[in-house]
Design a protein around this motif. Structure first.
Motif, PDB file in Angstrom:
ATOM      1  N   CYS B  38       0.842  -1.187   0.000  1.00 54.21           N
ATOM      2  CA  CYS B  38       0.000   0.000   0.000  1.00 54.21           C
ATOM      3  C   CYS B  38       0.883   1.244   0.000  1.00 54.21           C
ATOM      4  CB  CYS B  38      -0.924   0.019   1.223  1.00 54.21           C
ATOM      5  SG  CYS B  38      -2.199   1.302   1.072  1.00 54.21           S
ATOM      6  N   CYS B  42      -2.435   4.120   6.918  1.00 57.64           N
ATOM      7  CA  CYS B  42      -3.497   4.703   7.750  1.00 57.64           C
ATOM      8  C   CYS B  42      -3.330   4.283   9.209  1.00 57.64           C
ATOM      9  CB  CYS B  42      -4.866   4.264   7.246  1.00 57.64           C
ATOM     10  SG  CYS B  42      -5.172   4.839   5.555  1.00 57.64           S
ATOM     11  N   CYS B  45      -5.479   1.314   9.965  1.00 52.06           N
ATOM     12  CA  CYS B  45      -5.590   0.309   8.890  1.00 52.06           C
ATOM     13  C   CYS B  45      -5.942  -1.072   9.461  1.00 52.06           C
ATOM     14  CB  CYS B  45      -4.276   0.210   8.116  1.00 52.06           C
ATOM     15  SG  CYS B  45      -4.359  -1.041   6.796  1.00 52.06           S
ATOM     16  N   TRP B  51       1.031  -4.608   4.380  1.00 51.64           N
ATOM     17  CA  TRP B  51       2.116  -3.695   4.003  1.00 51.64           C
ATOM     18  C   TRP B  51       3.151  -3.459   5.106  1.00 51.64           C
ATOM     19  CZ3 TRP B  51       1.975   0.353   7.418  1.00 51.64           C
ATOM     20  CH2 TRP B  51       0.718   0.718   7.952  1.00 51.64           C
ATOM     21  N   GLN B 114      -8.142   3.414  -2.267  1.00 52.42           N
ATOM     22  CA  GLN B 114      -8.335   4.740  -1.660  1.00 52.42           C
ATOM     23  C   GLN B 114      -8.416   5.853  -2.701  1.00 52.42           C
ATOM     24  OE1 GLN B 114      -5.616   2.801  -1.460  1.00 52.42           O
ATOM     25  NE2 GLN B 114      -3.860   3.887  -0.635  1.00 52.42           N
TER      26      GLN B 114
HETATM   27  S1  SF4 Z   1      -6.604   1.441   5.230  1.00 53.82           S
HETATM   28 FE1  SF4 Z   1      -6.326   0.968   3.033  1.00 53.82          FE
HETATM   29  S2  SF4 Z   1      -5.277   2.774   2.213  1.00 53.82           S
HETATM   30 FE2  SF4 Z   1      -5.021   2.857   4.427  1.00 53.82          FE
HETATM   31  S3  SF4 Z   1      -3.061   1.833   4.830  1.00 53.82           S
HETATM   32 FE3  SF4 Z   1      -4.673   0.279   5.043  1.00 53.82          FE
HETATM   33  S4  SF4 Z   1      -4.780  -0.708   3.033  1.00 53.82           S
HETATM   34 FE4  SF4 Z   1      -3.680   1.263   2.747  1.00 53.82          FE
END
Ligand code: SF4
Ligand code: SF4
Lengths: 246, 246
Positions: B38, B42, B45, B51, B114
């Motif tokens: 990613c 976030c 998240c 990630w 996103q």
């Molecule tokens: S919520 Fe979605 S956009 Fe945000 S870090 Fe996680 S996977 Fe990435």
């Protein structure tokens, strides 16, 4: 007083704004207009007060314009969507007038009916849900009438109408599958029922409803004939239990 | 072995069939393909393992065809819908190949991102969810890129794509409102977040999530600027808590 003879609609309750807890626009902010009267008597009806006489003193006969005024008085400007439910609102031949008034004010209109009667104003409903009743209801839907309704809707945008079957047991799910097979191109929803409409302990109710939802998910996942189906609960019961008017 | 050089997709997990718990096709029976990687981080998240390196040994580099084979091996014939999520699957330039293979087999494809990157294959996604991140995520979405994405989608059927904003607090809701105002004609969803992604007590989690959902409903009901909005929870967390792979 009105000199022109206006047509009256039997109204059980008007409330909102709240979220639509079911079906094709689940989550949508909406006002509810619930009409009185039904041609069915489902064993597990969660709106039996609209037809069993228990709330008959609350029924008011209102004109379409009066309904719009009451919606505005109740919801202010905080809504752009109205859901007409029942009972069976398709019993009311002149409901089209209310739909027109709402559309004039840029308000979308949803309606739910079991699909036992056709009305020409179905064609102007933005979100029409046809909900034929499964065996556990003890009702026997007339599928010739449903065939006729579906065929009259065939030129509508596909996301303007849908079928929804409430499922309590395997026999109901077989019924749902047969309906989906009969109308494979119509948006199709199966929904868990609530057979504890008098349970006042919300925690117990919610935990039971979630188990039923999980059961239904498991059953639908197994069946290749139900691949293009959406499985949903009645979300409002998770939040408000069996309370009326929310 | 393949002699032609095939393009690889980093896959974190493949599972299903299960129900889509969120957004525009909530309740839909679907298989999930979760990609790794990613471009955001976030604060809350719920897929950080895609990630943050914590599950990097589980990442496999697969071809589109291998993914289709694994979907078939896992789901059999009991699915007609695949959801690609992440991480951010829009990082993968050649994802269009997977979408094509699935379409050839009459399987619909949903994707959630996103909205930080455009890919031409967005145009072939059946249910595309763009989920710009609100202030509580500690990320700052680039709205010029989002403008560009939305304008490229403008000839798609309106029910093929949607915006979804996760809301934890009033500031997030203001952000949601500004996004809805910016793209008033795009299907719009607000969704409760889950900031207890490590809570293992499902009863406590569900009761907290339902309170959050009720809070969000109340806030949205007040705002006339949010009339054409759908408010939804993450349904799968009600059923399975924080379990992965269901
Ligand atoms: S919520 Fe979605 S956009 Fe945000 S870090 Fe996680 S996977 Fe990435
Ligand atoms: S059709 Fe609907 S309102 Fe009428 S009895 Fe059945 S569940 Fe109740």
């Amino acid at each position: 007083m009105n000199t022109k003879k206006e047509k009256m609609i039997p109204v059980m309750e008007i409330f909102g704004p709240t979220v639509q807890g079911e079906g094709m626009v689940i989550g949508q902010k909406t006002m509810f207009v619930r009409t009185a009267g039904c041609d069915y008597q489902c064993a597990w009806c969660d709106s039996a007060f609209t037809w069993d006489g228990s709330a008959k003193d609350e029924i008011r006969r209102l004109t379409a314009r009066e309904i719009v005024n009451e919606l505005k008085a109740t919801g202010g400007d905080a809504f752009s969507h109205v859901t007409i439910s029942g009972g069976n609102p398709a019993l009311i031949r002149h409901m089209g007038e209310l739909v027109e008034h709402l559309h004039e004010q840029n308000i979308d209109v949803a309606l739910e009916t079991q699909g036992s009667i056709w009305q020409d104003w179905f064609l102007s409903i933005d979100d029409l849900t046809l909900s034929p009743k499964p065996p556990s209801s003890k009702m026997k839907p007339n599928l010739q009438i449903l065939d006729d309704i579906i065929s009259r809707l065939k030129d509508q945008p596909s996301n303007n109408y849908s079928l929804k079957v409430v499922v309590f047991n395997d026999e109901d799910l077989d019924f749902a599958e047969s309906i989906h097979k009969r109308y494979p191109n119509v948006l199709f929803f199966v929904q868990t029922g609530n057979n504890q409409v008098h349970e006042e302990n919300d925690k117990r109710l919610v935990s039971d409803l979630i188990s039923r939802y999980e059961w239904l998910i498991d059953r639908v996942m197994e069946r290749a004939a139900l691949n293009r189906v959406r499985v949903l609960p009645q979300l409002h019961t998770y939040v408000w239990g069996n309370k009326r008017g929310v």
